[in-house]
Design a protein around this motif. Structure first.
Motif, PDB file in Angstrom:
ATOM      1  N   GLN A 404      50.701  30.148 -42.113  1.00 54.49           N
ATOM      2  CA  GLN A 404      49.847  28.985 -42.314  1.00 54.49           C
ATOM      3  C   GLN A 404      50.716  27.742 -42.349  1.00 54.49           C
ATOM      4  N   GLU A 426      45.387  28.244 -34.539  1.00 50.19           N
ATOM      5  CA  GLU A 426      44.119  28.905 -34.242  1.00 50.19           C
ATOM      6  C   GLU A 426      43.341  29.106 -35.543  1.00 50.19           C
ATOM      7  N   GLU A 427      42.276  28.338 -35.711  1.00 47.96           N
ATOM      8  CA  GLU A 427      41.399  28.459 -36.877  1.00 47.96           C
ATOM      9  C   GLU A 427      42.192  28.418 -38.182  1.00 47.96           C
ATOM     10  N   GLY A 428      43.073  27.453 -38.300  1.00 42.29           N
ATOM     11  CA  GLY A 428      43.843  27.283 -39.515  1.00 42.29           C
ATOM     12  C   GLY A 428      45.077  28.153 -39.614  1.00 42.29           C
ATOM     13  N   THR A 429      45.275  29.057 -38.667  1.00 46.21           N
ATOM     14  CA  THR A 429      46.449  29.924 -38.659  1.00 46.21           C
ATOM     15  C   THR A 429      47.482  29.372 -37.686  1.00 46.21           C
TER      16      THR A 429
END
Length: 452
Positions: A404, A426-429
């Motif tokens: 993260q 990608e989606e916070g990752t």
């Protein structure tokens, strides 16, 4: 005739696998005859690696002897294959190494036609293996060609000479090692380290995707003990009871390749769980001494104890999922079948850091977990540096870490490698990929390490 010839090749490979396993087991067990048995078994494996080539060339695939009147022309063609200016290698100026595989009819003269076509284009044949099939023969070449000769031109020449289903790709210096020597090296690496099996299979078979599937229920029942070969996919019983799936979409596997892969898996199964000995002892910047060594599922209890000492935030940053499931992941992460694990231990033997190098199909993932009290003290950087070194030894082009953006420790450790990095969110990752083909930037060292 093809059926019994193929069966004979596969029987030889299976017999050799058992012989190698017995020899290595005696050596590891310090039996009095261990070294001698290992040497005999190694020679047998080398013989198996070359047996199919001799058999195919000797029976039905070798061109007939040339008529006396044609001898001079054939010698001239061979001389053109060598060519002037580069001695035995036969290529003037720059040259390119190619690995090529093509299928021909199993009849006299087919191999001679290929060799003549290569000679006319001043291509030097460095090595040749033949793989007999039920309805033809696969010829696998290592070639040195003039730098001006393109892959498309080479493929067209082979097609005109009768080759079909031709596959060609660039080769490098590693491909110059002859097949028996390469197979012996892979068998030795597999014998010393259970984590080497997926890598050995990948180097044995070329570019392929290898996955370890759980051996439960119908999956396990569908794979017999001798394995299954289906065109571009082979499935083998894994030593721990699961299934090893090997897929190579671009090129069907031959029975010879299947027999070699099965022999390596049999060797691994006979030797059981094993790890290389030794550890690195080093001093951190603050003066603390730690040891870094390989571990596996035998250290599951100590790894779980470290989990219990980690905070919920540390575990969340590492696993990106429910904290309660963290312990369940360890059985998979510590298994040599899925990769390699390094542990950082204090002088009292307590594990304070874990580093994982995971074989993810045809990609490689790196992951770290450092106990809270030992974070930002250099432990993660040391584990990461060693994991990248392992990836280089395994000829990986890149490694990636999934974390993260708030995990500043992992981001800093990746930057500290001095390698080109790619970032993808990608989606916070955050996925950070390090390209290993570039040389790392020089950086100061702060410790001295030695091995026990």
């Amino acid at each position: 005739m093809h059926h019994w010839r193929r069966d004979l090749v596969e029987l030889a490979a299976l017999f050799t696998a058992v012989a190698v396993a017995d020899g290595v087991a005696n050596l590891i067990g310090h039996g009095p005859d261990g070294p001698a048995l290992l040497m005999i078994s190694a020679l047998a494996l080398a013989a198996t690696a070359g047996f199919h080539t001799w058999w195919a060339r000797r029976h039905g695939h070798a061109p007939p002897p040339p008529p006396a009147a044609d001898t001079g022309a054939r010698q001239a063609a061979l001389a053109r294959s060598a060519g002037p200016g580069d001695g035995a290698h036969g290529v003037t100026g720059t040259s390119t190494l190619w690995r090529m595989r093509t299928t021909v009819r199993d009849e006299p003269g087919s191999l001679a036609a290929l060799c003549t076509a290569l000679a006319e284009h001043r291509v030097d044949i460095l090595s040749l293996q033949t793989h007999p099939l039920a309805d033809g023969t696969v010829d696998e070449f290592l070639l040195r060609a003039p730098g001006t000769l393109s892959a498309a031109e080479l493929t067209r020449a082979i097609a005109a000479a009768g080759g079909t289903s031709t596959y060609i790709e660039r080769a490098d210096a590693h491909d110059l090692v002859d097949a028996p020597t390469r197979v012996l090296g892979l068998a030795t690496r597999t014998a010393l380290d259970a984590a080497e099996l997926p890598l050995a299979l990948r180097q044995l078979l070329g570019r392929c995707t290898i996955r370890s599937l759980p051996g439960r229920g119908r999956d396990q029942e569908s794979v017999p003990a001798e394995g299954v070969l289906e065109d571009t996919v082979m499935r083998l019983r894994a030593p721990e009871g699961g299934v090893l799936s090997v897929e190579r979409p671009y090129l069907p596997f031959t029975p010879t390749e299947f027999a070699r892969a099965r022999a390596l898996v049999e060797l691994d199964a006979r030797l059981g769980p094993r790890l290389p000995d030794g550890q690195d002892l080093l001093t951190l910047p603050e003066g603390d001494d730690i040891a870094v060594r390989r571990i596996d599922t035998g250290e599951l209890a100590a790894a779980k104890a470290m989990h219990e000492r980690c905070s919920a935030r540390t575990l969340t940053l590492r696993y990106h999922g429910p904290v309660g499931d963290a312990d369940r992941y360890l059985q998979h992460l510590l298994s040599p079948r899925f990769g390699r694990t390094l542990a950082a231990q204090t002088s009292t033997g307590r594990i304070v850091g874990l580093g994982h190098l995971l074989w993810d199909g045809d990609e490689t993932e790196i992951a770290l977990l450092i106990e809270d009290d030992w974070q930002r003290r250099g432990v993660g950087a040391e584990l990461l540096r060693r994991l990248v070194g392992m990836a280089r030894e395994a000829h990986c082009d890149s490694v990636y870490a999934v974390t993260q953006a708030s995990n500043t420790g992992m981001v800093a450790a990746m930057r500290g490698l001095g390698l080109p990095l790619d970032y993808q969110v990608e989606e916070g990752t955050l996925v950070i990929t390090a390209r290993l083909t570039a040389e790392p930037s020089p950086r100061p060292t702060y410790n001295t390490a030695h091995r026990d």
